[in-house]
Design an enzyme around this catalytic site. Structure first.
Site, PDB file in Angstrom:
ATOM      1  N   LYS A 183      36.817  29.638  36.145  1.00 33.05           N
ATOM      2  CA  LYS A 183      35.870  30.761  36.279  1.00 33.05           C
ATOM      3  C   LYS A 183      36.590  32.016  35.827  1.00 33.05           C
ATOM      4  O   LYS A 183      37.349  32.621  36.583  1.00 33.05           O
ATOM      5  CB  LYS A 183      35.478  30.876  37.755  1.00 33.05           C
ATOM      6  CG  LYS A 183      34.091  31.400  38.039  1.00 33.05           C
ATOM      7  CD  LYS A 183      33.761  32.740  37.441  1.00 33.05           C
ATOM      8  CE  LYS A 183      34.165  33.921  38.291  1.00 33.05           C
ATOM      9  NZ  LYS A 183      34.091  35.180  37.549  1.00 33.05           N
ATOM     10  N   GLU A 258      47.487  34.672  43.700  1.00 34.34           N
ATOM     11  CA  GLU A 258      48.326  35.686  43.029  1.00 34.34           C
ATOM     12  C   GLU A 258      47.533  36.976  43.092  1.00 34.34           C
ATOM     13  O   GLU A 258      46.518  37.116  42.406  1.00 34.34           O
ATOM     14  CB  GLU A 258      48.594  35.296  41.570  1.00 34.34           C
ATOM     15  CG  GLU A 258      49.361  34.004  41.377  1.00 34.34           C
ATOM     16  CD  GLU A 258      50.804  34.071  41.857  1.00 34.34           C
ATOM     17  OE1 GLU A 258      51.282  35.185  42.182  1.00 34.34           O
ATOM     18  OE2 GLU A 258      51.438  33.011  41.934  1.00 34.34           O
ATOM     19  N   CYS A 292      49.281  43.618  37.538  1.00 36.72           N
ATOM     20  CA  CYS A 292      49.561  43.470  38.977  1.00 36.72           C
ATOM     21  C   CYS A 292      50.974  43.940  39.288  1.00 36.72           C
ATOM     22  O   CYS A 292      51.238  44.459  40.357  1.00 36.72           O
ATOM     23  CB  CYS A 292      49.376  42.016  39.379  1.00 36.72           C
ATOM     24  SG  CYS A 292      50.320  40.869  38.362  1.00 36.72           S
ATOM     25  N   GLU A 393      46.408  49.944  45.622  1.00 37.79           N
ATOM     26  CA  GLU A 393      46.581  49.595  44.211  1.00 37.79           C
ATOM     27  C   GLU A 393      45.531  50.328  43.362  1.00 37.79           C
ATOM     28  O   GLU A 393      44.343  50.289  43.670  1.00 37.79           O
ATOM     29  CB  GLU A 393      46.400  48.080  44.028  1.00 37.79           C
ATOM     30  CG  GLU A 393      46.690  47.631  42.612  1.00 37.79           C
ATOM     31  CD  GLU A 393      46.455  46.140  42.407  1.00 37.79           C
ATOM     32  OE1 GLU A 393      45.464  45.614  42.932  1.00 37.79           O
ATOM     33  OE2 GLU A 393      47.270  45.525  41.692  1.00 37.79           O
TER      34      GLU A 393
HETATM   35  P1  NAD Z   1      38.930  40.528  41.317  1.00 38.34           P
HETATM   36  O1  NAD Z   1      39.543  40.081  42.592  1.00 38.34           O
HETATM   37  O2  NAD Z   1      37.789  41.469  41.394  1.00 38.34           O
HETATM   38  O3  NAD Z   1      38.375  39.263  40.486  1.00 38.34           O
HETATM   39  C1  NAD Z   1      39.223  38.188  40.131  1.00 38.34           C
HETATM   40  C2  NAD Z   1      38.356  36.967  39.847  1.00 38.34           C
HETATM   41  O4  NAD Z   1      37.685  36.598  41.061  1.00 38.34           O
HETATM   42  C3  NAD Z   1      37.235  37.207  38.832  1.00 38.34           C
HETATM   43  O5  NAD Z   1      37.041  36.044  38.063  1.00 38.34           O
HETATM   44  C4  NAD Z   1      36.031  37.470  39.714  1.00 38.34           C
HETATM   45  O6  NAD Z   1      34.803  37.204  39.067  1.00 38.34           O
HETATM   46  C5  NAD Z   1      36.287  36.487  40.848  1.00 38.34           C
HETATM   47  N1  NAD Z   1      35.602  36.804  42.108  1.00 38.34           N
HETATM   48  C6  NAD Z   1      35.089  37.998  42.513  1.00 38.34           C
HETATM   49  N2  NAD Z   1      34.508  37.857  43.733  1.00 38.34           N
HETATM   50  C7  NAD Z   1      34.681  36.567  44.102  1.00 38.34           C
HETATM   51  C8  NAD Z   1      34.331  35.821  45.264  1.00 38.34           C
HETATM   52  N3  NAD Z   1      33.678  36.364  46.288  1.00 38.34           N
HETATM   53  N4  NAD Z   1      34.680  34.507  45.322  1.00 38.34           N
HETATM   54  C9  NAD Z   1      35.356  33.927  44.315  1.00 38.34           C
HETATM   55  N5  NAD Z   1      35.715  34.593  43.179  1.00 38.34           N
HETATM   56  C10 NAD Z   1      35.388  35.888  43.077  1.00 38.34           C
HETATM   57  O7  NAD Z   1      40.108  41.084  40.422  1.00 38.34           O
HETATM   58  P2  NAD Z   1      40.024  41.743  38.978  1.00 38.34           P
HETATM   59  O8  NAD Z   1      39.447  43.112  39.135  1.00 38.34           O
HETATM   60  O9  NAD Z   1      39.388  40.792  38.016  1.00 38.34           O
HETATM   61  O10 NAD Z   1      41.576  41.828  38.591  1.00 38.34           O
HETATM   62  C11 NAD Z   1      42.404  42.823  39.055  1.00 38.34           C
HETATM   63  C12 NAD Z   1      43.213  42.358  40.245  1.00 38.34           C
HETATM   64  O11 NAD Z   1      43.935  41.172  39.928  1.00 38.34           O
HETATM   65  C13 NAD Z   1      44.270  43.370  40.651  1.00 38.34           C
HETATM   66  O12 NAD Z   1      44.286  43.498  42.051  1.00 38.34           O
HETATM   67  C14 NAD Z   1      45.563  42.742  40.170  1.00 38.34           C
HETATM   68  O13 NAD Z   1      46.707  43.173  40.870  1.00 38.34           O
HETATM   69  C15 NAD Z   1      45.282  41.294  40.354  1.00 38.34           C
HETATM   70  N6  NAD Z   1      46.173  40.474  39.532  1.00 38.34           N
HETATM   71  C16 NAD Z   1      47.181  39.786  40.126  1.00 38.34           C
HETATM   72  C17 NAD Z   1      48.070  39.045  39.354  1.00 38.34           C
HETATM   73  C18 NAD Z   1      49.201  38.275  39.991  1.00 38.34           C
HETATM   74  O14 NAD Z   1      49.739  37.397  39.329  1.00 38.34           O
HETATM   75  N7  NAD Z   1      49.605  38.574  41.205  1.00 38.34           N
HETATM   76  C19 NAD Z   1      47.914  38.995  37.969  1.00 38.34           C
HETATM   77  C20 NAD Z   1      46.868  39.710  37.394  1.00 38.34           C
HETATM   78  C21 NAD Z   1      46.002  40.445  38.181  1.00 38.34           C
END
Ligand code: NAD
Length: 498
Positions: A183, A258, A292, A393
């Protein structure tokens, strides 16, 4: 080639992939746009919760069918090597696609695509070389510990580095013999669809990989709740990660998370000035801060604070913010207009909290940048670590700089965060570097460098930055279940029977 021809050459005309079939999703249509100028990439029909159910059922059937899970490790490895080869054959096209998908500069997307290929190669090699254990016997029996696939894995990824984060989940999960439902983030579906097509071409059997672009709150949620999904591997924000962990607890299902970060970068008074200034700029402003691991809190030893900050501000003002197509560009646009507004709200909050702008704090003008979601590299000072913009963040090009006096107060402030993803240390004193590195609460520490990554080195967040690990030889074990076998070697009946 125009961007529409490029997209058509890589992304199949059906919009979602379920059970080996490309079809229209039953969710709302979504238009993917290029964040640098808001031109349309492609309109796709997204998946809905029924599509998620169908994909999970197809994945479960494909996994039980054993024409993937039942292959010998070297046979599955061959397919993964082919995936890597196909990625590299389309390297430039995929890099351009990824640039259109999320607006990252082409120099960065080329690196991401190559890293995706390396990830498949690495886990193919791990798969072929992983040993199973014969454990020491304590009687007339032989004991073995073997590892098996888990079943259906849901892989949920964010928008900031789609092809690389997809590969970091798909490669170990597929290598381990699972079926995967991927997804991708709603706003960046293109690279995941192109990667799925490559996986098909390389010989991943029908149903073993499904891809469902669309809303996380609908499809992501449906996947996490589905009883046949037996593992979730999630990369994204801490809020969503926590809600997934809650649902997983109900199902007693393993999860790898992550999550977000607010990483400190520390510059001691003996640091090489040129290298540390460059390193701090790269740590926060590459990928426009949408990383991140971005080094978003800067601690500089007070005796060099003024000199360092002068150099840092000069460097930040010179960064080339603009067209992601140019090899020369250092910072592209942010992902969306809403995300840029969030970043702007945080900068305003920092100023309300008593911060002062050192540079940036506004949208750049000229060179058509008004068409996209650009934002200047921004540095604030005059705040303490307890300010909200030091604790939350932002995920954008915003750095808060603070002076520190001694190691003890530095460690206390650096560790005063709910996050524990990464940290950077700049010093020539290796004893001080080691002491500080061991005292910091974070899963990855860079010493006299920043944002270096190697697929062979494990990556995991501490505290609210995550659970579980990715990368490294043991990364594949996150997608396996352990089973113990006892072989009786004694012809006599069990003592109890006597
Ligand atoms: P997000 O949490 O909004 O979304 C991540 C994914 O989860 C997307 O595919 C989204 O559609 C899905 N999602 C959203 N709501 C959901 C739910 N209720 N149930 C299941 N899936 C759901 O994050 P984002 O805005 O896409 O990305 C930014 C975030 O990702 C930042 O906080 C960043 O730090 C983090 N990030 C972490 C790493 C790591 O390796 N630690 C790497 C990259 C990004």
């Amino acid at each position: 080639m125009s961007h529409t021809e490029l997209i058509a050459s890589l992304v199949p005309s059906g919009d979602i992939l379920i059970g080996g079939e490309w079809r229209r999703g039953r969710g709302a249509p979504y238009t993917s746009i290029y964040p640098a100028d808001q031109s349309a990439n492609l309109e796709i029909s997204t998946a809905n919760a029924d599509d998620a159910r169908d994909a999970v059922e197809a994945a479960d059937a494909a996994w039980r069918d054993a024409n993937w899970s039942g292959l010998k490790p070297h046979q599955r490895a061959l397919v993964l090597y082919r995936i890597a080869d196909l990625i590299m054959q389309r390297h430039e096209a995929l890099a351009q696609l990824q640039r259109r998908d999320n607006g990252k500069p082409i120099g960065e997307t080329r690196v991401l695509v190559a890293s995706a290929a390396n990830t498949f190669r690495y886990f193919a090699a791990c798969l072929e070389t992983l040993d199973e254990d014969v454990t020491p016997s304590r009687g007339d029996y032989l004991t073995m510990s073997v590892h098996e696939p888990i079943g259906v894995v849901a892989a949920i990824t964010p928008w900031n580095s789609p092809i690389a984060s997809d590969a970091q989940k798909l490669a170990p999960a597929l290598a381990a013999g699972n079926a995967v439902v991927l997804k991708p983030a709603e706003v960046t579906p293109l690279a995941s669809l192109a990667l799925a097509r490559i996986c098909e071409e390389a010989g991943v059997p029908k149903g073993v990989l499904s891809v469902l672009p669309g809303k996380g709150s609908v499809i992501g949620d449906a996947l996490v709740r589905h009883p046949l999904v037996r593992k979730v591997s999630f990369t994204g924000g801490t809020t969503v990660g926590r809600s997934i962990a809650r649902l997983a607890a109900e199902k007693l299902m393993p999860v790898s998370l992550e999550l977000g970060g607010k990483s400190p970068t520390i510059v001691f008074d003996d640091a090489d000035l040129d290298h540390s200034v460059n390193g701090v700029l790269y740590g926060i402003f590459s990928s426009s801060g949408e990383a991140c691991i971005a080094g978003s809190r800067l601690f500089v030893q007070r005796s060099i604070y003024d000199t360092f900050m002068k150099r840092l501000a000069e460097g930040a003002r010179k960064l080339r913010v603009g067209n992601p197509e140019s090899d020369n560009t250092q910072m592209g646009p942010l992902i969306s207009s809403q995300h840029r507004e969030t970043v702007e709200r945080y900068v305003a909050l920092g100023l309300e909290e008593g911060g002062r702008l050192v540079c940036g704090g506004e949208r750049p003008v000229g060179d058509n940048r008004e068409q996209g979601f650009f934002y200047q590299p921004t540095i604030l000072e005059g705040l303490t670590n307890s300010a909200r913009i030091c604790q939350e963040e932002i995920f954008g090009p915003v750095l808060v700089a603070m002076p520190f006096d001694d190691e003890a107060s530095l460690i206390e402030q650096a560790n005063d965060s709910v996050f524990g993803l990464a940290a950077g240390i700049w010093t020539r004193d290796y004893k001080r570097a080691y002491r500080t590195a061991r005292a910091l609460d974070a899963g990855t520490i860079w010493i006299n460098t920043y944002k270096l990554f190697s697929i062979s080195t494990p990556f995991s967040g501490w505290k609210e930055s995550g659970m579980g690990r990715e990368k490294g030889r043991l990364g594949i074990r996150e997608y396996m279940r352990q089973k113990s076998l006892y072989w009786g070697l004694n012809d006599a009946p069990l003592p109890w029977a006597n």
